[in-house]
Scaffold this motif. Sequence first.
Motif, short mmCIF file in Angstrom:
data_model
loop_
_atom_site.label_atom_id
_atom_site.label_comp_id
_atom_site.label_asym_id
_atom_site.label_seq_id
_atom_site.Cartn_x
_atom_site.Cartn_y
_atom_site.Cartn_z
N SER A 212 122.97 58.79 -4.13
CA SER A 212 121.89 57.87 -4.24
C SER A 212 122.17 56.50 -4.86
O SER A 212 121.58 55.44 -4.62
N SER A 234 121.48 50.94 -6.17
CA SER A 234 121.11 51.80 -4.90
C SER A 234 122.06 51.74 -3.80
O SER A 234 122.37 50.42 -3.24
N THR A 235 122.79 52.83 -3.50
CA THR A 235 123.59 52.95 -2.67
C THR A 235 123.16 52.44 -1.17
O THR A 235 123.52 51.64 -0.16
N GLU A 236 121.64 52.71 -0.89
CA GLU A 236 121.07 52.42 0.41
C GLU A 236 120.95 51.04 0.39
O GLU A 236 121.33 50.42 1.54
N LYS A 239 124.43 49.06 1.05
CA LYS A 239 124.90 49.38 2.21
C LYS A 239 124.07 48.44 3.15
O LYS A 239 124.60 47.62 4.34
N HIS A 240 122.79 48.19 3.08
CA HIS A 240 121.75 47.23 3.78
C HIS A 240 122.40 46.01 3.83
O HIS A 240 122.37 45.06 4.66
#
Length: 266
Positions: A212, A234-236, A239-240
């Motif tokens: 995460s 934040s990995t999410e 990526k976004h």
Amino acid sequence: MKVNGDAFKKAREEIRKNTARTRGTASEPQVGTQEWLAAKTGLSSRLIQRLEKGEASIETVDSVGAVLKINGRELIEGYGENYVHLQALGCINLRPAMSPRKYPEKFGYSALMLVVDPLTLICKDDDFSSYQLNTIKARLNVAQTYIEWEWAYRVLLVDSDEKDWLAIEEELNSRKLIAPTTLHIPIMFKQSNPIALSWADFLEQAQQATDSLIKLEITAYFDNFHKTLKIGISTELLKHYITQGKIKYNSFWPYYTQLKAMTWIN
């Protein structure tokens, strides 16, 4: 406790070098010798020898420092860590070393660069009149790949090629900081790995990451101590931004990613 014994020895020998040589006696040792320092401080010669080998109590450090006219506590290993604070309250900018607009087909293969904009360094003057900052290093862990960096430049980033893509304003080197002081420096780090990770390879690693958080450690190295700041990205969110960057610039690779939201790791 551990101390910089060589620094204490150097200060003592400096006094000896700058004092007219006289033959010492048991009651009046030659100035600048270990025996003289023991007599001036009321400590045993064994404690002075132990100090110069790197071990001493706080009482010994204070007594010897007063005679040598130095701040002995600055020479205690790790002592200054409690008086220095690191903060990164702005953004983390990741970008390729080559300009995407000037080199649209090549920039993805250039080295990954890291910018902390800004890094804040707060140095208190409780027990220190100055701090010797030697270097600042960073370490990023993404998808089990560790990327090592060392500070290189103070920068002023702009999303334009009207200026240099890396926006270098000053090369960063070791410096003496007079306490108290607070520095706010946008720092660009260059990789110190034997083989630098490219922008394209980093993007691929980031897309494959399953944790995460992508963990970033920033460490400031001073004489006798260091201070580390741990940040989670934040990995999410990363990526976004990678996906949005490709769309924004209609490119196989995004031009850069810049993350403002950060999670602190205790």
